[in-house]
Scaffold this motif. Structure first.
Motif, PDB file in Angstrom:
ATOM      1  N   ASP A 217       0.885  -1.103  -0.606  1.00  0.00           N
ATOM      2  CA  ASP A 217       0.529   0.697   0.301  1.00  0.00           C
ATOM      3  C   ASP A 217       0.919   1.194  -0.143  1.00  0.00           C
ATOM      4  N   LYS A 218       2.029   1.256   0.352  1.00  0.00           N
ATOM      5  CA  LYS A 218       3.280   2.754   0.478  1.00  0.00           C
ATOM      6  C   LYS A 218       2.662   3.512  -0.425  1.00  0.00           C
ATOM      7  N   PRO A 219       2.950   2.859  -2.055  1.00  0.00           N
ATOM      8  CA  PRO A 219       3.057   4.111  -3.474  1.00  0.00           C
ATOM      9  C   PRO A 219       1.629   4.964  -3.074  1.00  0.00           C
ATOM     10  N   ARG A 220       0.617   4.074  -2.621  1.00  0.00           N
ATOM     11  CA  ARG A 220      -1.022   4.982  -2.574  1.00  0.00           C
ATOM     12  C   ARG A 220      -0.974   5.312  -1.443  1.00  0.00           C
ATOM     13  N   LEU A 221      -0.421   5.238  -0.371  1.00  0.00           N
ATOM     14  CA  LEU A 221       0.159   6.303   0.593  1.00  0.00           C
ATOM     15  C   LEU A 221       0.462   7.284   0.635  1.00  0.00           C
ATOM     16  N   VAL A 222       1.686   7.172   0.105  1.00  0.00           N
ATOM     17  CA  VAL A 222       2.595   8.697  -0.175  1.00  0.00           C
ATOM     18  C   VAL A 222       1.725   9.033  -1.107  1.00  0.00           C
ATOM     19  N   LYS A 223       1.317   9.182  -1.945  1.00  0.00           N
ATOM     20  CA  LYS A 223       0.842   9.738  -2.402  1.00  0.00           C
ATOM     21  C   LYS A 223      -0.178  10.610  -2.255  1.00  0.00           C
ATOM     22  N   GLN A 224      -1.482   9.677  -1.496  1.00  0.00           N
ATOM     23  CA  GLN A 224      -2.253  10.125  -0.682  1.00  0.00           C
ATOM     24  C   GLN A 224      -2.275  11.230   0.893  1.00  0.00           C
ATOM     25  N   TYR A 225      -1.486  11.264   1.287  1.00  0.00           N
ATOM     26  CA  TYR A 225      -0.992  11.597   2.046  1.00  0.00           C
ATOM     27  C   TYR A 225       0.127  12.965   1.848  1.00  0.00           C
ATOM     28  N   LEU A 226       1.035  12.392   1.269  1.00  0.00           N
ATOM     29  CA  LEU A 226       2.875  13.714   0.860  1.00  0.00           C
ATOM     30  C   LEU A 226       2.101  14.415  -0.049  1.00  0.00           C
ATOM     31  N   GLY A 227       1.848  13.689  -1.222  1.00  0.00           N
ATOM     32  CA  GLY A 227       1.278  14.522  -2.674  1.00  0.00           C
ATOM     33  C   GLY A 227       1.805  13.957  -3.798  1.00  0.00           C
ATOM     34  N   VAL A 228       1.504  14.179  -4.449  1.00  0.00           N
ATOM     35  CA  VAL A 228       1.560  13.773  -6.235  1.00  0.00           C
ATOM     36  C   VAL A 228       2.888  14.224  -6.589  1.00  0.00           C
ATOM     37  N   LEU A 229       3.274  14.836  -5.821  1.00  0.00           N
ATOM     38  CA  LEU A 229       4.635  15.549  -6.690  1.00  0.00           C
ATOM     39  C   LEU A 229       6.054  14.187  -6.023  1.00  0.00           C
ATOM     40  N   VAL A 230       5.214  14.475  -4.844  1.00  0.00           N
ATOM     41  CA  VAL A 230       6.697  13.562  -3.347  1.00  0.00           C
ATOM     42  C   VAL A 230       6.029  12.005  -4.491  1.00  0.00           C
ATOM     43  N   TYR A 231       4.829  12.048  -4.559  1.00  0.00           N
ATOM     44  CA  TYR A 231       4.707  10.853  -4.908  1.00  0.00           C
ATOM     45  C   TYR A 231       5.403  10.348  -7.091  1.00  0.00           C
ATOM     46  N   LEU A 232       5.225  11.341  -7.059  1.00  0.00           N
ATOM     47  CA  LEU A 232       5.953  10.940  -8.370  1.00  0.00           C
ATOM     48  C   LEU A 232       7.797  10.892  -8.706  1.00  0.00           C
ATOM     49  N   ARG A 233       7.881  12.239  -7.806  1.00  0.00           N
ATOM     50  CA  ARG A 233       9.452  11.625  -7.161  1.00  0.00           C
ATOM     51  C   ARG A 233      10.505  10.048  -6.394  1.00  0.00           C
ATOM     52  N   TYR A 234       9.486  10.059  -5.580  1.00  0.00           N
ATOM     53  CA  TYR A 234       9.428   8.606  -4.869  1.00  0.00           C
ATOM     54  C   TYR A 234       9.269   7.512  -6.108  1.00  0.00           C
ATOM     55  N   CYS A 235       8.702   7.321  -6.884  1.00  0.00           N
ATOM     56  CA  CYS A 235       7.522   6.353  -7.432  1.00  0.00           C
ATOM     57  C   CYS A 235       9.356   6.747  -8.572  1.00  0.00           C
ATOM     58  N   LEU A 236      10.204   7.446  -9.006  1.00  0.00           N
ATOM     59  CA  LEU A 236      10.764   7.950 -10.181  1.00  0.00           C
ATOM     60  C   LEU A 236      12.525   7.288  -9.232  1.00  0.00           C
ATOM     61  N   LYS A 237      12.185   7.489  -7.878  1.00  0.00           N
ATOM     62  CA  LYS A 237      13.491   6.936  -7.365  1.00  0.00           C
ATOM     63  C   LYS A 237      13.665   5.340  -7.644  1.00  0.00           C
ATOM     64  N   LYS A 238      12.183   4.774  -7.462  1.00  0.00           N
ATOM     65  CA  LYS A 238      11.562   2.460  -6.698  1.00  0.00           C
ATOM     66  C   LYS A 238      12.333   3.072  -8.728  1.00  0.00           C
ATOM     67  N   LEU A 239      11.794   3.320 -10.278  1.00  0.00           N
ATOM     68  CA  LEU A 239      12.348   2.488 -11.072  1.00  0.00           C
ATOM     69  C   LEU A 239      13.871   2.681 -11.106  1.00  0.00           C
ATOM     70  N   ARG A 240      14.707   4.246 -10.923  1.00  0.00           N
ATOM     71  CA  ARG A 240      15.868   3.807 -10.873  1.00  0.00           C
ATOM     72  C   ARG A 240      16.779   2.767 -10.460  1.00  0.00           C
ATOM     73  N   GLU A 241      16.089   2.154  -9.115  1.00  0.00           N
ATOM     74  CA  GLU A 241      16.648   0.993  -8.194  1.00  0.00           C
ATOM     75  C   GLU A 241      16.455  -0.028  -8.753  1.00  0.00           C
ATOM     76  N   ARG A 242      15.428  -0.145  -9.390  1.00  0.00           N
ATOM     77  CA  ARG A 242      15.251  -1.621 -10.179  1.00  0.00           C
ATOM     78  C   ARG A 242      15.831  -1.294 -11.133  1.00  0.00           C
ATOM     79  N   ASN A 243      15.966  -0.340 -12.022  1.00  0.00           N
ATOM     80  CA  ASN A 243      16.664  -0.247 -12.954  1.00  0.00           C
ATOM     81  C   ASN A 243      18.656  -0.753 -12.990  1.00  0.00           C
ATOM     82  N   LYS A 244      18.838  -0.388 -11.283  1.00  0.00           N
ATOM     83  CA  LYS A 244      20.268  -0.254 -11.315  1.00  0.00           C
ATOM     84  C   LYS A 244      20.097  -1.900 -10.717  1.00  0.00           C
ATOM     85  N   ILE A 245      19.564  -2.429 -10.426  1.00  0.00           N
ATOM     86  CA  ILE A 245      19.626  -3.798  -9.656  1.00  0.00           C
ATOM     87  C   ILE A 245      19.293  -4.601 -11.314  1.00  0.00           C
ATOM     88  N   ASP A 246      18.955  -4.379 -12.187  1.00  0.00           N
ATOM     89  CA  ASP A 246      18.332  -4.838 -13.520  1.00  0.00           C
ATOM     90  C   ASP A 246      19.496  -4.862 -13.934  1.00  0.00           C
TER      91      ASP A 246
END
Length: 250
Positions: A217-246
């Protein structure tokens, strides 16, 4: 002999600068040090509440040595840590409240932390120390999206809990959700104090218990309570981490 109070027996009277809530279950190895640190460093204008989940070891016998320092003691089965904390919310008479685990301890610098409280609508937070590092620093909404501040170093104004309580859906990170709610709520100010508040035992419950519901649930909770901009930045960070691992496997 420790008197085990029923919630219905508690009479609400008087007010304190700070309430400290300790939740326990089979904590005989740690509870004495925790309580002694509160006696040593907690100060006099303090309400101390202990909620035990019906321990089957010597926890409550050891608590008995401190009964003159404890305002309210409850020992009965519960649904876990956050259920015990929610029970305490109905008993708070402090202007602020701090939650401790039975294996945590206040530090000698704690009095200067409490003395700094001024605004009754502000959440004050400082640092924890563990056996390995100092945990803390200033938390922005984005930093909060990445990790949770140390719950044992946060003093919430009790009015926070007129709006929120701990969600029992989350076994380990209900406090993380609470912090998202608070940091996203503009009616409460957040004030960092560079003071070491407590010792945090990193081998406690959260170190060996998984919370898959919160992870999902964390991504949804980040968006709901911390805002869309924080959510997008958070998702970008997670995507970069996955790409680095891949990239390590290709």
């Amino acid at each position: 002999m420790v008197k085990k109070l029923d919630l219905g027996e508690v009479i609400m009277s008087g007010y304190y600068r700070l309430s400290i809530v300790i939740v326990t279950y089979n904590a005989e190895k740690h509870i004495t040090k925790c309580l002694q640190s509160i006696v040593d460093y907690g100060g006099s204008n303090l309400q101390l509440i202990l909620v035990d989940g019906g321990s089957t070891d010597e926890t409550m016998a050891r608590v008995g040595a401190f009964e003159n320092h404890i305002d309210i003691m409850i020992s009965e089965p519960d649904q876990g840590i956050y259920d015990a904390m929610n029970k305490a919310l109905t008993l708070l008479k402090g202007t602020w409240v701090l939650f401790l685990g039975a294996d945590d301890r206040l530090l000698p610098t704690f009095p200067s932390f409490v003395e700094s409280f001024a605004d009754k609508r502000s959440i004050y937070y400082g640092n924890c120390i563990s056996d390995f590092e100092v945990l803390g620093g200033v938390f922005t909404k984005y930093k909060l999206a990445k990790r949770n501040p140390c719950h044992q170093a946060i003093a919430y104004p009790c009015i926070v809990f007129h709006k929120y309580k701990y969600d029992l859906k989350y076994k380990v990170f209900a406090d993380y959700l609470l912090n998202m709610q608070c940091w996203g709520d503009g009616t409460f100010k957040k004030r960092y104090l560079p003071i070491e508040v407590s010792y945090y035992n990193m081998d406690g419950y959260s170190s060996y218990t998984h919370d898959e519901d919160f992870r999902r649930d964390k991504p949804r909770l980040v968006k709901q309570y911390l805002g869309v901009l924080v959510y997008l930045r958070y998702c970008l960070k997670k995507l970069r981490e996955r790409n680095k691992i891949d990239s390590k496997f290709f």
